[in-house]
Design an enzyme around this catalytic site. Structure first.
Site, short mmCIF file in Angstrom:
data_model
loop_
_atom_site.label_atom_id
_atom_site.label_comp_id
_atom_site.label_asym_id
_atom_site.label_seq_id
_atom_site.Cartn_x
_atom_site.Cartn_y
_atom_site.Cartn_z
N LYS A 78 0.83 -1.20 0.00
CA LYS A 78 0.00 0.00 0.00
C LYS A 78 0.87 1.25 0.00
O LYS A 78 1.89 1.30 0.70
CB LYS A 78 -0.91 -0.03 1.23
CG LYS A 78 -1.98 1.04 1.28
CD LYS A 78 -2.88 0.82 2.48
CE LYS A 78 -3.96 1.88 2.60
NZ LYS A 78 -4.85 1.65 3.76
N SER A 153 -9.30 2.37 2.51
CA SER A 153 -8.25 3.06 1.79
C SER A 153 -7.24 2.10 1.13
O SER A 153 -6.36 2.53 0.42
CB SER A 153 -7.50 4.00 2.74
OG SER A 153 -6.89 3.28 3.80
N SER A 177 -10.53 -0.22 6.31
CA SER A 177 -9.70 -0.01 5.12
C SER A 177 -9.07 -1.27 4.55
O SER A 177 -8.62 -1.27 3.41
CB SER A 177 -8.61 1.03 5.41
OG SER A 177 -9.18 2.30 5.54
#
Length: 483
Positions: A78, A153, A177
Site C-alpha cells: 500500500k 483506503s 480499510s
C-alpha cells in the site's frame, strides 16, 4: 481474466519444487500489470527494475539451499508504507516528492521473508475515504465493474490482488480499510488485533517514522486465500524491535477449533443505525447456512452482545476526534461553532461526528473509559461464542462518487439514501474494541458484484477467525477472478 489465479501457497510450492523460478513468476506478474492495469489503475508506483533484481537474488538464494516464508513471491505494498527510494505521498499533492530514507518495519519484514516487491498500490487522499482516488495517481476502479469503487483506503491493494497483480499485499485498517476493499473486490483480508503488528514507517509524510502506538489503526495482510492470510500475518505479526520487542516474544494461541462443527458462532445482520442491503444480507445467510450444515452452533441473538448503538457512537467519537487533531485553528473554530448549534435532541451519527471533532481531552477520556467497558463485554461474549459473523458494509461496491464534500454524499441501500459515512458502523464493531476481524468472500450480488462478510474473533486470538475463514473457504468457495 484467468479464473484460476495462483495463491502464495501455490507459488511457494512450485518454487520449492523447481517447477518455476521467481524471475519467471515476477516477469509474469509484471506483464499482467502492463497489460491490464491501464483499466484498473491499482499500481500507482511500479518498481519493476528492483523487483526483477530481487527475483534474481531469490533464485540464487534458493539455489544455495535457502528457504524463507515468502522467498521469491511477488507482492505489492500500500502506498502509505515507506519504501526507501520510492515516494510516499498518501495521495497528497504537497508531498508528491517526499522520499523516505528507510523502509517501514513491515516492508523490512516482507523483504527479510524473501518477498519480491512489485510496487505500491493506490490510496485515497490522506487515507480518508471509502474510495481510492487522489490528484496524483487518479482513480482505482473495481475489477468487477470499472464504474464502481474498489474501496478504500487499501483499494489499490484489493484491486491488484483481484486482477492478479502479485499474490499478496499489505494494507492498513482504521475504518474498514482492509475489510471494505476486500468485500468490494472479492478477496480476503485480516484486520489484526490492535497492537499485534508493528506500524512504524506507515506515517503521513514527511514523517518522522516513530514507533507510535495507534489508538484504532492497524496494519494487516490481504490475499486471495484464507491460508495465505495466515502465512502473511506470521511475517507481519510481532512487536516493534524499538519498543515492546526489546522484551516480548509473540506467541499467538492456536485456533479454538479445527472443524466447523465445534464452532459457536453469533450471526448479526441488523444494525440499529443503518439497514443491511439485500445482497449483503444474502451473503450473511449463505455463510450461516454453511455453518449450520456443518454442525456448528449458530445463534442470532445473545444478551451478552455489547450494545451496538452505544458501540457505534463510541467508535464515531474515537475515530473523528482523532481525525481533526492537525486541522488549522480556523477550521477547528468553524467546527466548534457548528457543533454548538446542534440541537441536544440530535442523536444522529452526523451529529456525533461533528461533536467528536471538537472533543475536549476530558470528553475523550470518558469515551475511552466506556470503550473499556465494551471490551469487557466482548470478553464475556467470547466466553460463550468463538466468533461473530456480520456485514462489512451494507452494500456491495457502489459507483464512483468524487463529490468534493463527503458530507453531501449518500449511500444507496436498496433504493433508499443514507449519509455516506454511516456505512462505517459495521467496520467499527471490531475496530472500536480492537478485535481481530477476517474478511471473506460470501458470494455475488444479483449484478455479479462480490459480497463479503467479516468474522470477528476474541482479542489476540487471531488464529480463530483465520481458521474459521479457511474452513468456510472450503465449504462455500473463495476467490474467483473477474472475467
Amino acid at each position: 481474466m484467468d479464473q484460476t489465479l495462483p495463491t502464495a501457497e501455490d507459488i511457494t510450492a512450485a518454487l520449492r519444487a523447481g517447477e518455476v523460478t521467481s524471475a519467471e513468476v515476477t516477469d509474469e506478474a509484471i506483464a499482467r500489470i502492463e497489460r491490464d492495469d491501464k483499466a484498473i489503475n491499482a499500481i500507482c508506483v511500479p518498481d519493476f527494475d528492483r523487483a526483477r533484481a530481487a527475483a534474481r537474488r531469490a533464485d540464487q538464494a534458493r539455489a544455495r539451499g535457502e528457504d524463507r516464508p515468502l522467498l521469491g513471491v511477488p507482492v505489492t505494498v500500500k502506498e502509505c508504507y515507506d519504501i526507501a527510494g520510492m515516494p510516499t505521498t498518501w495521495g497528497m499533492r504537497q508531498h508528491r516528492d517526499y522520499m523516505p530514507a528507510e523502509d517501514a518495519v513491515q516492508v523490512s519484514r516482507l523483504k527479510a521473508a524473501g518477498a519480491v516487491v512489485l510496487g505500491k498500490t493506490n490510496v485515497p487522499f490522506g487515507l480518508q475515504d471509502i474510495q481510492s482516488f487522489n490528484e496524483i495517481h487518479g482513480t482505482t476502479n473495481n475489477p468487477w465493474d470499472h464504474g464502481r469503487t474498489s474501496g478504500g483506503s487499501s483499494g489499490g491493494s484489493a484491486a491488484a490482488l483481484a486482477s492478479g497483480f502479485g499474490v499478496l499485499s499489505i494494507g492498513s485498517d482504521l475504518a474498514g480499510s482492509l475489510r471494505t476493499p476486500a468485500h468490494f473486490c472479492g478477496i480476503y483480508a485480516h484486520k489484526p488485533t490492535l497492537g499485534l503488528a508493528a506500524t512504524r514507517g506507515m506515517v503521513p509524510p514527511p514523517g518522522p517514522a516513530l514507533p507510535v502506538e495507534h489508538d484504532l489503526a492497524v496494519v494487516g495482510p490481504m490475499a486471495r486465500s484464507a491460508r495465505d492470510l495466515s502465512l502473511l500475518l506470521d511475517v507481519m505479526a510481532g512487536p516493534d524491535a524499538l519498543t515492546l520487542g526489546v522484551a516480548h516474544d509473540l506467541a499467538l494461541p492456536p485456533p479454538r477449533h479445527e472443524h466447523l462443527r465445534y464452532f459457536r458462532v453469533l450471526v448479526l445482520d441488523e444494525h440499529p443505525f443503518i439497514p443491511t442491503g439485500s445482497a449483503v444480507r444474502a451473503g450473511v445467510q449463505r455463510v450461516t447456512e454453511a455453518l449450520v450444515d456443518a454442525g456448528a452452533r449458530v445463534e442470532r441473538h445473545s444478551p451478552l452482545l455489547p450494545d451496538l448503538t452505544e458501540g457505534a457512537l463510541l467508535y464515531t467519537q474515537l475515530l473523528f476526534s482523532g481525525s481533526v487533531a492537525r486541522f488549522p485553528v480556523e477550521s477547528y473554530e468553524q467546527l466548534r461553532v457548528r457543533a454548538t448549534g446542534l440541537s441536544a435532541d440530535d442523536l444522529s451519527l452526523d451529529a456525533a461526528r461533528l461533536r467528536a471533532m471538537v472533543f475536549s481531552h476530558r470528553d475523550w477520556i470518558e469515551a475511552n473509559s466506556r470503550r473499556e467497558v465494551h471490551r469487557h463485554g466482548w470478553r464475556r461474549l467470547f466466553g460463550e461464542f468463538d466468533a461473530v459473523v456480520c456485514p462489512i458494509t451494507p452494500t456491495p461496491a457502489f459507483p464512483h462518487d468524487h463529490s468534493p464534500d463527503p458530507r453531501e454524499r449518500r449511500i444507496d441501500i436498496d433504493g433508499v439514501e443514507y449519509p455516506y459515512f454511516d456505512q462505517l458502523v459495521w467496520a467499527g464493531v471490531a475496530t472500536m474494541p480492537g478485535l481481530p476481524a477476517t474478511a471473506v468472500p460470501a458470494g455475488r450480488s444479483p449484478e455479479g458484484l462480490p459480497v463479503g462478510v467479516q468474522l470477528i474473533g476474541p482479542m489476540f486470538e487471531d488464529r480463530t477467525p483465520l481458521r474459521l475463514a479457511e474452513l468456510l473457504e472450503h465449504e462455500i468457495g473463495g476467490f474467483r477472478a473477474p472475467r
